[in-house]
Design an enzyme around this catalytic site. Structure first.
Site, PDB file in Angstrom:
ATOM      1  N   ILE A 196       0.839  -1.192   0.000  1.00 59.94           N
ATOM      2  CA  ILE A 196       0.000   0.000   0.000  1.00 59.94           C
ATOM      3  C   ILE A 196       0.879   1.248   0.000  1.00 59.94           C
ATOM      4  CG2 ILE A 196      -0.215  -0.076   2.536  1.00 59.94           C
ATOM      5  CD1 ILE A 196      -3.061   1.081   2.235  1.00 59.94           C
ATOM      6  N   CYS A 197       0.392   2.292  -0.628  1.00 62.00           N
ATOM      7  CA  CYS A 197       1.031   3.614  -0.605  1.00 62.00           C
ATOM      8  C   CYS A 197       2.458   3.537  -1.138  1.00 62.00           C
ATOM      9  CB  CYS A 197       0.978   4.169   0.823  1.00 62.00           C
ATOM     10  SG  CYS A 197       1.498   5.891   1.003  1.00 62.00           S
ATOM     11  N   GLY A 198       3.443   4.044  -0.399  1.00 61.02           N
ATOM     12  CA  GLY A 198       4.818   4.099  -0.877  1.00 61.02           C
ATOM     13  C   GLY A 198       5.407   2.755  -1.208  1.00 61.02           C
TER      14      GLY A 198
END
Length: 211
Positions: free
Chosen positions: A110-112
Site C-alpha cells: 500500500i502507498c509508498g
C-alpha cells in the site's frame, strides 16, 4: 485447520493507519464460520531493532528480514512509509517481495510500498493501483498500462494486492479475501460497515456472530 502466519514489514516512518484494519481482523475469529483459527501476525524489520512509526510509536520487530522465508508465510504485507521514497533504504523489502511472488506466496503493498515494487520491476506486467498514476510513473517503471483507478487491486494471479494511502479498508478487504478469512457476504458487510458506516451491514455481521 493449521494456524497460518502473515508477516508485516515494519520500518522507520511506517504509516500507522494503513495496515491496522487488516491485522486486527486477521487475528479476530468472531466472524469465522465455520470456526477456524485466527491468523498470527508477525512483524519483520531489516534488523531486530525498534522502529518508530510516522505517528511516533516504537515497535519491537519479531523477526529480522534475513530470517524471513516464503515457505513459512501466508502473505507478506508492505505498508507505506516515507522511507520508500528516500533512496534505497527500503529496497531490501522490495527484493523480499520478489522472492515471495516467485515462490507463489502473496504480497500486499500500500502507498509508498507500491513505488518500491515498481522500482523492483514487479508492477511492469501486473494489474495494480497506488496513490496516483503519476506517482508511480515517476519511478520510471514500465507498467503504466496496467495501472487501475480503483480503491485496491488484486492482480490476475491473485498474488499481488495494491492500494493507495487513503484506502486502508479496501486494502484489508483484499487481504481478507485472498486469505479466505470470511465468507463473501460477511466480507462484503464488513467492508460496507467500515468504509461507509452502513447500518444494515452491522446487522449482517451481528447475525454472523450469532450463527
Amino acid at each position: 485447520m493449521e494456524r497460518r502466519t502473515v508477516h508485516v514489514a515494519v520500518y522507520d516512518t511506517l504509516a500507522d493507519w494503513e495496515f491496522g484494519y487488516a491485522t486486527a481482523y486477521l487475528r479476530d475469529t468472531s466472524l469465522h464460520r465455520p470456526p477456524r483459527p485466527g491468523i498470527d501476525v508477525v512483524t519483520v524489520a531489516e534488523r531486530r531493532e525498534p522502529v518508530t512509526t510516522m505517528g511516533g510509536l516504537r515497535l519491537q520487530p519479531d523477526l529480522a528480514l534475513d530470517d524471513l522465508r516464503p515457505e513459512h508465510s501466508a502473505m507478506l504485507v508492505l505498508p507505506g512509509a516515507s522511507l520508500w521514497d528516500a533512496g534505497e533504504r527500503n529496497a531490501p523489502f522490495a527484493r523480499a517481495a520478489r522472492t515471495f511472488l516467485e515462490a507463489g506466496v502473496p504480497v500486499a503493498a500500500i502507498c509508498g510500498a507500491t513505488a518500491g515494487l515498481a522500482r523492483e520491476g514487479l508492477l511492469d506486467d501486473r494489474a495494480h493501483t497506488s496513490a496516483a498514476a503519476p506517482y508511480l510513473a515517476a519511478t520510471g517503471y514500465k507498467g503504466g498500462d496496467h495501472y487501475r483507478e480503483a480503491d485496491a487491486v488484486t492482480d490476475e494471479s491473485g498474488d499481488l494486492i495494491t492500494a493507495g494511502p487513503t484506502e486502508p479498508v479496501a486494502f484489508a478487504r483484499e487481504i481478507l479475501a485472498r486469505l479466505d478469512v470470511y465468507e463473501p457476504e460477511v466480507l462484503d458487510a464488513w467492508f460496507r460497515l467500515f468504509s461507509a458506516s452502513d447500518a444494515s451491514a452491522f446487522e449482517v455481521l451481528q447475525a454472523a456472530q450469532l450463527r
